[in-house]
Design an enzyme around this catalytic site. Structure first.
Site: not given
Ligand code: C5P
Length: 398
Positions: A211, A280, A290, A309-310, A326, A340
């Site tokens: 991204n 995501d 390749k 989701d970390i 963020f 959120k």
């Molecule tokens: O769920 P979303 O991507 O909208 O949330 C954004 C926040 O969650 C950011 O702080 C991003 O660094 C964190 N995040 C994460 N792991 C993911 C997706 C988002 O830590 N897989």
């Protein structure tokens, strides 16, 4: 201009690293500081007073008996309106003098005569053996004990041809340290873990999905946290950015790697700030070879699977650090931001007003907490990062 209105006494002692002091003098001026150079006799063997005078626009002093100062007290006059004294480079001998309170020339006398409120910073620059000598190490400990800030030294190739510790920091790193010395120590003693940048999810060994996140906001926040006195670790996706001086960086590519690096290091952290734009989804059927173009024109069929989701996982830990997330939204930020924050179950969520902030040096932020939301108006990312550190530190203290 990070040093606007500040007067810096820049002291040069004998060492080949004096050439870096010329560049530093220029950078200090660019950051808004008035620079008053004082040199030892040995320093004048390595660079001339003319060079330093031309770069700073101020008379350079080398001698405590300089008749140009009417009252003959340059050690007093040059320090009373100083905001800091910075010795760049600081020789082995000068460290020894400072450690023992010797004052047999203008620069050493001026250091001793400085008012207690004037910070003294020194950037050691010497051969590895000289640095490692027990006497030098003893002096370094003494300087720290006396409240003198040691900037570096670094390790690496040395002018003498040897390798090791004792190499002076680069002017850009010295600038970061000098600017940091003026920032309030709002996170002193705190341990901070951040994520920053994009992630890269491979499709095959040469292609992938990423991204537009540049990492600039996360890197600025890492720098601001370190300026505030924190011990900072940054888990970074692929970016071209220089790691802020004094910040430990762990490089990762994929969301899974970012997750693993965070989980391996989260224990004992006081603050976790998830700035990274984490993918995501990842490609479930990524190819180890390749992918070739099909003769029949068919396109590869990619299948996706969700990444961990970390932030949510860290926030759910039994002894979790203070968690800040963020969010970049293209519309309805006020509404999405609050939702959120609740969904991730974190005390503070920072909203970017539009993903168009990606790659830019400026930003506008909206802060969501249990009280509602407030804005940090448009500014460059480092300014915003410092304001955000203030906001976070206040909430952590409460
Ligand atoms: O769920 P979303 O991507 O909208 O949330 C954004 C926040 O969650 C950011 O702080 C991003 O660094 C964190 N995040 C994460 N792991 C993911 C997706 C988002 O830590 N897989």
């Amino acid at each position: 201009m990070d040093l606007a209105g500040k007067k810096i006494v820049l002291g040069l002692t004998g060492g080949v690293a004096c050439y870096k002091a010329a560049m530093l003098a220029r950078e200090l001026g660019r950051a808004g500081a008035t620079v008053q150079v004082v040199m030892t006799q040995a320093a004048t063997q390595f660079i001339t007073t003319v060079t330093m005078q031309a770069l700073t626009g101020n008379t350079v002093y080398t001698d405590q008996w300089d008749a140009r100062i009417a009252n003959n007290m340059p050690h007093i006059d040059l320090t009373r309106d100083a905001d800091a004294i910075v010795i760049v480079p600081c020789s082995t001998d000068f460290m020894s003098k400072l450690a023992h309170g010797a004052c047999d020339d203008l620069l050493s006398t001026l250091c001793i005569a400085r008012p207690a409120r004037v910070p003294l910073m020194v950037a050691p620059a010497m051969n590895v053996e000289m640095w490692q000598n027990p006497a030098t190490q003893r002096n370094a400990r003494q300087l720290r004990q006396d409240g003198i800030l040691l900037l570096g030294p670094d390790a690496g190739a040395q002018a003498c041809g040897e390798m090791g510790e004792g190499r002076m920091l680069e002017p850009a790193q010295l600038m970061e340290d000098i600017i940091a010395a003026f920032q309030p120590k709002l996170l002193a003693g705190r341990r901070v873990l951040l994520t920053a940048g994009p992630t890269f999810e491979p499709i095959d060994p040469v292609r992938g999905i990423t991204n537009l996140s540049s990492g600039k906001m996360g890197y600025a926040l890492a720098r601001a946290a370190r300026e505030a006195g924190a011990d900072v670790m940054l888990v970074s996706g692929p970016t071209a950015l220089e790691v802020p001086h004094g910040v430990q960086r762990i490089d990762v590519q994929t969301a899974q790697q970012m997750h693993d690096a965070v989980m391996a290091n989260v224990a004992g952290q006081d603050l976790f700030v998830a700035v990274a734009a984490v993918a995501d989804w990842r490609v479930a059927n990524a190819s180890t070879q390749k992918l070739k173009k099909n003769a029949d024109g068919g396109a590869p069929q990619l299948q996706f699977t969700q990444n961990p989701d970390i932030l949510a996982e860290v926030a759910a830990l039994p002894r979790c650090p203070y968690c800040v997330g963020f969010a970049a939204e293209s519309e309805n930020l006020a509404q999405y931001g609050a939702a959120k924050r609740a969904k991730k179950n974190i005390p503070l969520l920072v909203g970017n007003l539009g993903p168009q902030t990606f790659g830019r040096d400026d930003n506008t932020l909206m802060l969501f907490d249990e009280q509602g939301h407030t804005s940090l108006p448009h500014a460059d990312k480092l300014t915003l990062a410092r304001q955000l550190v203030r906001e976070i530190a206040r909430r952590m203290a409460a």
